[in-house]
Design a protein around this motif. Structure first.
Motif, PDB file in Angstrom:
ATOM      1  N   ALA A  20       0.913  -1.164   0.139  1.00  0.00           N
ATOM      2  CA  ALA A  20       0.014  -0.032   0.041  1.00  0.00           C
ATOM      3  C   ALA A  20       0.806   1.177   0.053  1.00  0.00           C
ATOM      4  CB  ALA A  20      -0.977   0.122   1.203  1.00  0.00           C
ATOM      5  N   GLU A  21       0.495   2.216  -0.702  1.00  0.00           N
ATOM      6  CA  GLU A  21       1.496   3.269  -1.069  1.00  0.00           C
ATOM      7  C   GLU A  21       0.401   4.371  -0.488  1.00  0.00           C
ATOM      8  OE1 GLU A  21       4.647   3.945  -2.440  1.00  0.00           O
ATOM      9  OE2 GLU A  21       4.668   1.763  -2.864  1.00  0.00           O
ATOM     10  N   THR A  22       0.971   5.206   0.721  1.00  0.00           N
ATOM     11  CA  THR A  22       0.092   5.993   1.275  1.00  0.00           C
ATOM     12  C   THR A  22       0.922   7.501   1.617  1.00  0.00           C
ATOM     13  OG1 THR A  22      -1.531   6.289   2.840  1.00  0.00           O
ATOM     14  CG2 THR A  22       0.042   4.887   3.538  1.00  0.00           C
ATOM     15  N   ARG A  23       0.381   8.125   2.490  1.00  0.00           N
ATOM     16  CA  ARG A  23       1.235   9.253   2.995  1.00  0.00           C
ATOM     17  C   ARG A  23       0.762   9.383   4.434  1.00  0.00           C
ATOM     18  NH1 ARG A  23      -2.055  13.669   3.349  1.00  0.00           N
ATOM     19  NH2 ARG A  23      -3.769  13.559   2.178  1.00  0.00           N
ATOM     20  N   CYS A  24       1.574  10.173   5.307  1.00  0.00           N
ATOM     21  CA  CYS A  24       1.462  10.473   6.729  1.00  0.00           C
ATOM     22  C   CYS A  24       0.199  11.616   6.954  1.00  0.00           C
ATOM     23  CB  CYS A  24       2.801  10.766   7.224  1.00  0.00           C
ATOM     24  SG  CYS A  24       2.557  11.597   8.962  1.00  0.00           S
ATOM     25  N   GLU A  25      -0.624  11.502   7.406  1.00  0.00           N
ATOM     26  CA  GLU A  25      -1.758  12.547   7.511  1.00  0.00           C
ATOM     27  C   GLU A  25      -1.142  13.754   7.970  1.00  0.00           C
ATOM     28  OE1 GLU A  25      -5.195  14.214   6.528  1.00  0.00           O
ATOM     29  OE2 GLU A  25      -4.535  12.059   6.003  1.00  0.00           O
ATOM     30  N   HIS A  26      -0.286  13.475   9.008  1.00  0.00           N
ATOM     31  CA  HIS A  26       0.461  14.545   9.605  1.00  0.00           C
ATOM     32  C   HIS A  26       1.579  15.525   8.859  1.00  0.00           C
ATOM     33  CE1 HIS A  26       2.105  17.258  12.924  1.00  0.00           C
ATOM     34  NE2 HIS A  26       3.277  16.645  12.740  1.00  0.00           N
ATOM     35  N   ALA A  48      10.381   4.837  10.636  1.00  0.00           N
ATOM     36  CA  ALA A  48       8.681   5.232  10.598  1.00  0.00           C
ATOM     37  C   ALA A  48       8.035   4.161  11.532  1.00  0.00           C
ATOM     38  CB  ALA A  48       8.136   5.039   9.432  1.00  0.00           C
ATOM     39  N   ASN A  49       7.110   4.562  12.371  1.00  0.00           N
ATOM     40  CA  ASN A  49       6.437   3.754  13.243  1.00  0.00           C
ATOM     41  C   ASN A  49       4.828   4.108  13.201  1.00  0.00           C
ATOM     42  OD1 ASN A  49       5.504   1.635  14.778  1.00  0.00           O
ATOM     43  ND2 ASN A  49       6.436   2.662  16.677  1.00  0.00           N
ATOM     44  N   PRO A  50       4.320   3.981  11.875  1.00  0.00           N
ATOM     45  CA  PRO A  50       2.977   4.656  11.745  1.00  0.00           C
ATOM     46  C   PRO A  50       1.929   3.584  12.573  1.00  0.00           C
ATOM     47  CG  PRO A  50       3.461   3.346   9.877  1.00  0.00           C
ATOM     48  CD  PRO A  50       4.689   3.308  10.689  1.00  0.00           C
ATOM     49  N   MET A  51       0.755   4.244  12.883  1.00  0.00           N
ATOM     50  CA  MET A  51      -0.222   3.509  13.473  1.00  0.00           C
ATOM     51  C   MET A  51      -1.274   3.070  12.354  1.00  0.00           C
ATOM     52  SD  MET A  51      -1.657   5.609  16.719  1.00  0.00           S
ATOM     53  CE  MET A  51      -1.742   7.223  15.869  1.00  0.00           C
ATOM     54  N   VAL A  52      -1.686   1.749  12.101  1.00  0.00           N
ATOM     55  CA  VAL A  52      -2.409   1.144  11.023  1.00  0.00           C
ATOM     56  C   VAL A  52      -3.690   0.709  11.721  1.00  0.00           C
ATOM     57  CG1 VAL A  52      -2.692  -0.784   9.530  1.00  0.00           C
ATOM     58  CG2 VAL A  52      -0.357   0.235   9.847  1.00  0.00           C
TER      59      VAL A  52
END
Length: 71
Positions: A20-26, A48-52
């Motif tokens: 999945a290609e996405t972007r950080c909302e922040h 990176a340690n995003p919340m999924v």
């Protein structure tokens, strides 16, 4: 919404994965997530340690006309 490889992998009885290609909302930095049929999630970006978010749906108590509506 991303189709979960967990469902496809178990329906097919074989390993399945998606990228999945996405972007950080922040900060809007690009993020690449690799998700497999065992719900292992790997993030390509170092540090990176995003919340999924994976919805918790009780499939035995669905009131909507389709399971997709509850997601």
């Amino acid at each position: 919404m991303i189709a979960t490889p967990f469902v496809q992998g178990h329906l097919r009885s074989e390993p399945v994965s998606i990228t999945a290609e996405t972007r950080c909302e922040h900060c809007e930095e690009p993020i690449t997530l690799d998700i497999d049929s065992d719900m292992n999630i790997t993030v390509a970006q170092l540090g990176a340690n995003p919340m999924v978010f994976t919805p918790d749906v009780d499939i035995f108590d669905i009131e909507a006309p389709s399971i997709v509506d509850d997601f």
